[in-house]
Design a protein around this motif. Structure first.
Motif, mmCIF file in Angstrom:
data_model
loop_
_atom_site.group_PDB
_atom_site.id
_atom_site.type_symbol
_atom_site.label_atom_id
_atom_site.label_comp_id
_atom_site.label_asym_id
_atom_site.label_seq_id
_atom_site.Cartn_x
_atom_site.Cartn_y
_atom_site.Cartn_z
ATOM 1 N N ILE A 283 -15.735 22.597 -38.321
ATOM 2 C CA ILE A 283 -16.587 23.149 -37.262
ATOM 3 C C ILE A 283 -17.328 24.408 -37.688
ATOM 4 O O ILE A 283 -18.275 24.829 -37.028
ATOM 5 C CB ILE A 283 -15.799 23.443 -35.971
ATOM 6 C CG1 ILE A 283 -14.755 24.533 -36.219
ATOM 7 C CG2 ILE A 283 -15.161 22.186 -35.416
ATOM 8 C CD1 ILE A 283 -14.124 25.047 -34.936
ATOM 9 N N GLY A 284 -16.908 25.020 -38.799
ATOM 10 C CA GLY A 284 -17.584 26.226 -39.266
ATOM 11 C C GLY A 284 -19.045 25.980 -39.597
ATOM 12 O O GLY A 284 -19.835 26.923 -39.634
ATOM 13 N N HIS A 285 -19.404 24.706 -39.804
ATOM 14 C CA HIS A 285 -20.793 24.400 -40.172
ATOM 15 C C HIS A 285 -21.529 23.649 -39.060
ATOM 16 O O HIS A 285 -22.548 23.001 -39.312
ATOM 17 C CB HIS A 285 -20.818 23.674 -41.514
ATOM 18 C CG HIS A 285 -20.171 24.507 -42.581
ATOM 19 N ND1 HIS A 285 -20.792 25.613 -43.118
ATOM 20 C CD2 HIS A 285 -18.928 24.448 -43.121
ATOM 21 C CE1 HIS A 285 -19.966 26.190 -43.985
ATOM 22 N NE2 HIS A 285 -18.830 25.505 -43.999
ATOM 23 N N ILE A 286 -21.001 23.762 -37.845
ATOM 24 C CA ILE A 286 -21.766 23.333 -36.672
ATOM 25 C C ILE A 286 -22.766 24.436 -36.344
ATOM 26 O O ILE A 286 -22.439 25.629 -36.392
ATOM 27 C CB ILE A 286 -20.823 23.098 -35.465
ATOM 28 C CG1 ILE A 286 -19.978 21.845 -35.697
ATOM 29 C CG2 ILE A 286 -21.610 22.980 -34.163
ATOM 30 C CD1 ILE A 286 -18.970 21.572 -34.587
ATOM 31 N N GLY B 177 -27.532 29.604 -39.317
ATOM 32 C CA GLY B 177 -26.970 29.622 -37.974
ATOM 33 C C GLY B 177 -25.657 28.894 -37.801
ATOM 34 O O GLY B 177 -25.229 28.648 -36.672
ATOM 35 N N CYS B 178 -24.974 28.532 -38.890
ATOM 36 C CA CYS B 178 -23.659 27.890 -38.761
ATOM 37 C C CYS B 178 -22.674 28.842 -38.068
ATOM 38 O O CYS B 178 -22.782 30.066 -38.203
ATOM 39 C CB CYS B 178 -23.089 27.533 -40.125
ATOM 40 S SG CYS B 178 -23.973 26.239 -40.987
ATOM 41 N N LEU B 179 -21.714 28.265 -37.358
ATOM 42 C CA LEU B 179 -20.704 29.077 -36.659
ATOM 43 C C LEU B 179 -20.077 30.096 -37.603
ATOM 44 O O LEU B 179 -19.927 31.270 -37.270
ATOM 45 C CB LEU B 179 -19.621 28.154 -36.078
ATOM 46 C CG LEU B 179 -18.455 28.844 -35.374
ATOM 47 C CD1 LEU B 179 -18.941 29.606 -34.151
ATOM 48 C CD2 LEU B 179 -17.384 27.831 -34.992
ATOM 49 N N PRO C 221 -28.327 32.919 -43.921
ATOM 50 C CA PRO C 221 -27.951 31.702 -44.637
ATOM 51 C C PRO C 221 -26.433 31.556 -44.702
ATOM 52 O O PRO C 221 -25.707 32.518 -44.916
ATOM 53 C CB PRO C 221 -28.552 31.920 -46.029
ATOM 54 C CG PRO C 221 -28.666 33.396 -46.177
ATOM 55 C CD PRO C 221 -28.887 33.957 -44.806
ATOM 56 N N CYS C 222 -25.997 30.344 -44.491
ATOM 57 C CA CYS C 222 -24.567 30.033 -44.586
ATOM 58 C C CYS C 222 -24.248 29.632 -46.031
ATOM 59 O O CYS C 222 -25.145 29.303 -46.819
ATOM 60 C CB CYS C 222 -24.241 28.901 -43.623
ATOM 61 S SG CYS C 222 -22.497 28.414 -43.624
ATOM 62 N N THR C 223 -22.972 29.645 -46.373
ATOM 63 C CA THR C 223 -22.570 29.225 -47.730
ATOM 64 C C THR C 223 -22.921 27.768 -47.996
ATOM 65 O O THR C 223 -23.012 27.352 -49.145
ATOM 66 C CB THR C 223 -21.063 29.415 -47.926
ATOM 67 O OG1 THR C 223 -20.364 28.776 -46.844
ATOM 68 C CG2 THR C 223 -20.688 30.886 -47.973
ATOM 69 N N CYS C 224 -23.140 26.981 -46.915
ATOM 70 C CA CYS C 224 -23.471 25.563 -47.100
ATOM 71 C C CYS C 224 -24.975 25.358 -47.304
ATOM 72 O O CYS C 224 -25.422 24.253 -47.592
ATOM 73 C CB CYS C 224 -23.005 24.750 -45.892
ATOM 74 S SG CYS C 224 -23.987 24.997 -44.406
ATOM 75 N N GLY C 225 -25.767 26.417 -47.118
ATOM 76 C CA GLY C 225 -27.210 26.302 -47.306
ATOM 77 C C GLY C 225 -27.986 26.209 -46.009
ATOM 78 O O GLY C 225 -29.216 26.332 -46.018
HETATM 79 ZN ZN LIG Z 1 -22.729 26.196 -42.962
#
Ligand SMILES: [Zn+2]
Length: 216
Positions: A117-120, A136-138, A129-133
């Motif tokens: 859910i961290g990348h919802i 706005g990810c949680l 920017p999130c670590t996933c690219g």
């Molecule tokens: Zn993410």
């Protein structure tokens, strides 16, 4: 990690021959059948790495590797809530992740990423920017790492999120405001999860690693 295994045996005063198996949790998606991480955002060099084979070179025993939050829900379920068939465990720490027990069984999903859910998406306005690219990810707006970063942007001396906890405990209004806002954001995402999964129970575990840890 081999050093840690050897140290744990030494601390327990046990020879390696007494070891009957190893269970390990990693902070990212893991293909459970092989124990290989699957594109873990905070461990990019580990994608597809054969972790069980690495361990087996030193410890020749059965080895099970899974996502760390999946190992947490198994412990919580077996030890505290064995009668519950539908539950979620949410880890709020450097990152944010969840694990799902549905109909009494841990759910991994197709690639071991169920409950990630961290990348919802939690903020349409966020440009962080999130670590996933993604943006706005949680995790990028409500994790301990994110809150500490927000305070640093405001000129506060918060070198790591252990310092953030100290500020909250001391009643720092700015830190408390950001933590409460993060809590509301996490709650909003969990409300959607409730509609999707209909759990009987959600357990929230707040875990802060030591500042010297690799993953803080
Ligand atoms: Zn993410």
């Amino acid at each position: 990690m081999l050093d840690v295994g050897a140290r744990l045996l030494a601390e327990a005063n046990l020879p390696a021959e007494k070891l009957i198996g190893i269970g390990m949790g990693l902070p990212g998606p893991v293909e459970f059948a092989t124990g290989r991480p699957t594109s873990p955002p905070i461990m990019p060099g580990w994608d597809g790495y054969d972790v069980p084979a690495h361990l087996r070179r030193t410890f020749d025993v059965p080895i099970l590797v899974d996502n760390d939050v999946n190992t947490m829900v198994l412990g919580e379920h077996d030890m505290i809530y064995p009668e519950v068939s539908h539950m979620m465990f949410v880890k709020v720490a450097t990152g944010i992740g969840a694990s799902i027990i549905s109909d009494g069984r841990l759910q991994h999903g197709a690639l071991g990423a169920a409950g990630d859910i961290g990348h919802i998406s939690a903020s349409a306005e966020s440009t962080k920017p999130c670590t996933c690219g993604s943006l706005g990810c949680l995790e990028s707006v409500a994790s301990g790492y994110a809150i500490a970063a927000q305070l640093r942007e405001r000129g506060r001396d918060v070198p790591h999120h252990a310092a953030l906890i100290d500020l909250v405990r001391a009643g720092d209004l700015e830190a408390m405001h950001l933590v409460r806002a993060a809590g509301r954001t996490v709650g909003s995402v969990l409300a959607s999860c409730v509609n999707m999964l209909n759990p009987e129970l959600i357990v929230i575990g707040v875990w802060w690693s030591r500042p010297e840890s690799t993953f803080w």
